[in-house]
Write a protein that holds these residues in place. Structure first.
Motif, PDB file in Angstrom:
ATOM      1  N   ASN A  91       4.784 -10.313  11.099  1.00  0.00           N
ATOM      2  CA  ASN A  91       5.615  -9.376  12.035  1.00  0.00           C
ATOM      3  C   ASN A  91       6.830  -8.951  11.448  1.00  0.00           C
ATOM      4  O   ASN A  91       8.013  -8.683  12.331  1.00  0.00           O
ATOM      5  N   HIS A  93       8.249  -5.029  11.153  1.00  0.00           N
ATOM      6  CA  HIS A  93       8.583  -3.850  10.717  1.00  0.00           C
ATOM      7  C   HIS A  93       8.249  -3.153   9.613  1.00  0.00           C
ATOM      8  O   HIS A  93       8.953  -3.900   8.638  1.00  0.00           O
ATOM      9  N   LYS A 116      -1.101  -7.524  17.388  1.00  0.00           N
ATOM     10  CA  LYS A 116       0.118  -7.531  16.984  1.00  0.00           C
ATOM     11  C   LYS A 116       1.492  -6.363  17.674  1.00  0.00           C
ATOM     12  O   LYS A 116       1.841  -5.410  17.157  1.00  0.00           O
ATOM     13  N   ASP A 118       4.057  -5.915  18.773  1.00  0.00           N
ATOM     14  CA  ASP A 118       5.480  -5.320  19.040  1.00  0.00           C
ATOM     15  C   ASP A 118       5.580  -5.549  17.176  1.00  0.00           C
ATOM     16  O   ASP A 118       6.799  -4.650  17.572  1.00  0.00           O
ATOM     17  N   PRO A 256       6.426   0.602  18.832  1.00  0.00           N
ATOM     18  CA  PRO A 256       5.301  -0.192  17.744  1.00  0.00           C
ATOM     19  C   PRO A 256       3.611   0.468  17.526  1.00  0.00           C
ATOM     20  O   PRO A 256       3.103   1.144  18.607  1.00  0.00           O
TER      21      PRO A 256
END
Ligand SMILES: NC(=O)C1=CN([C@@H]2O[C@H](COP(=O)(O)OP(=O)(O)OC[C@H]3O[C@@H](n4cnc5c(N)ncnc54)[C@H](OP(=O)(O)O)[C@@H]3O)[C@@H](O)[C@H]2O)C=CC1
Ligand SMILES: O=C(O)C1=N[C@H](C(=O)O)C[C@H](O)C1
Length: 268
Positions: A91, A93, A116, A118, A256
Motif C-alpha cells: 500500500n 504509492h 488496491k 487507494d 489512485p
C-alpha cells in the motif's frame, strides 16, 4: 534511515504545507545518479520526510518498515517491476522514473493495482518539465510535417537505448500522424548498413547517441517542402528532473491507479 528536514525547497516546486503532516518518502536506487539527486531534493523539501534509502543489496522491506507513504524508484529496467509489485502489495504509492516500460508491463502494473483502489503509481519516462513540453509540442506539430525523426543523446553510462523519452515521443508522434492520416515518412533508402537508419518505433526513426560529457538531450526533427522544424531539449544537470519528481511525490496520493507521464499533474 530516518531524517526530518527544515530547509526550504531549493528545487523549484511550490509546496504550501499549512501544517499538514510531512509525506514520508523512500528512495530506491538511492546511491545511483538519479537517486542521489532525489535524496537531496526530498531532504531539502519542507513538506517531505526522507525515511528510507535503498540501493542494490539493501533490504526492500526497509521502505515499508520505515513507514514510507511514497516510494521514488530510479533503479534499473530489470528490477523495477519487482519494486513496484512490492510497493503495491504494501500500500505504498510509487513515483517511477526507471525506464523500459512497454504496453505489456504497463498493463501488468494496472492489473496489480486493481485490488488496491487507494494506491497510485505514476510511471514517467521523463520528469523534466522542458522534456514533457517537448513531447507535447512534437505531438502537436507532427501532423503538419511529412517527415519526423528523433535523435536522443545521452551520457555513455546509460544502460538502455533508445531512451524511454525517445520511445514515448515516437509513439506520441506516430499516433498523431495516424490520426491525421499521414503516410509513412518518405525514405528511398534501399541500401544501408544495419543500424544506419536508427530504430523503427511505430514508423518513426529513433537514433541514439552515447557521448562522454552529455547528460540527457533530445531533438525532434520535422521536415516539409522547403522547411524544417527542430525541437530540442537539454538536461545539463540531473537537478532538472527534481521539480517534476517532487510534484509527482506530492500529487500521487491524490491519483489512485496508474498514471503514465506527469502531463496531467502539470495541467497539460
Ligand atoms: N524519468 C526520468 O526523468 C529519468 C529517468 N532515468 C532513468 O532512471 C533509471 C536510473 O538511472 P541512473 O540513476 O542514471 O542509473 P544508476 O545506475 O546511476 O542508478 C541506479 C541505481 O539503482 C541501484 N539498484 C540496482 N538494483 C536495485 C534494486 N533491486 N533495488 C534498489 N536499487 C537498485 C543501482 O545499483 P548498482 O549500480 O549496484 O546496480 C544504482 O545505484 C534509468 O532507467 C534511467 O533511464 C534517468 C534520468 C531521468
Ligand atoms: O538514463 C538517463 O539518463 C535518462 N533516462 C530517461 C530516458 O531514458 O528517457 C530520461 C532522461 O532522458 C535521462
Amino acid at each position: 534511515m530516518t531524517t526530518s528536514s527544515a530547509a526550504p525547497d531549493q528545487h523549484g516546486s511550490t509546496a504550501p504545507t499549512g501544517g499538514a503532516p510531512l509525506i514520508p518518502v523512500g528512495v530506491l536506487g538511492a546511491r545511483g545518479r538519479m537517486g542521489t539527486e532525489v535524496v537531496k531534493a526530498v531532504h531539502a523539501a519542507e513538506d517531505l520526510e526522507l525515511v528510507a534509502m535503498v540501493d542494490a543489496g539493501d533490504w526492500l522491506f526497509d521502505v515499508a518498515n520505515a513507514g514510507a507513504q511514497v516510494v521514488v524508484d530510479f533503479t534499473r529496467p530489470d528490477v523495477v517491476m519487482d519494486n513496484i509489485r512490492f510497493c503495491i502489495d504494501n500500500n505504498i504509492h510509487c513515483v517511477v522514473g526507471t525506464t523500459g516500460f512497454d504496453d505489456e508491463k504497463l498493463a501488468t502494473v494496472a492489473a496489480w493495482l486493481e485490488p488496491k483502489p487507494d494506491v497510485g503509481v505514476v510511471i514517467a519516462p521523463n520528469f523534466g518539465i522542458g522534456a514533457v513540453l517537448l513531447m507535447r509540442f512534437a505531438q502537436e506539430a507532427a501532423r503538419f510535417f511529412p517527415s519526423t525523426e528523433i535523435v536522443e543523446l545521452h551520457h555513455p553510462n546509460k544502460v538502455d537505448a533508445p531512451s524511454g523519452t525517445a520511445v514515448r515521443t515516437a509513439r506520441l508522434v506516430a499516433a498523431a500522424r495516424r490520426a491525421a492520416g499521414l503516410p509513412a515518412s518518405p525514405d528511398a533508402t534501399t541500401d544501408s548498413l544495419p543500424g544506419a537508419r536508427g530504430a523503427d518505433v511505430e514508423g518513426v526513426a529513433v537514433h541514439a547517441v552515447r557521448l562522454t560529457g552529455l547528460v540527457a538531450h533530445q531533438e525532434v526533427l520535422m521536415g516539409a517542402a522547403g522547411e524544417t522544424l527542430t525541437l530540442r531539449h537539454d538536461s545539463y544537470d540531473r537537478a532538472s528532473f527534481m521539480p517534476g519528481v517532487l510534484l509527482a511525490v506530492r500529487e500521487i496520493g491524490r491519483h489512485p491507479g496508474l498514471t503514465v507521464g506527469i502531463e496531467g499533474f502539470l495541467g497539460l
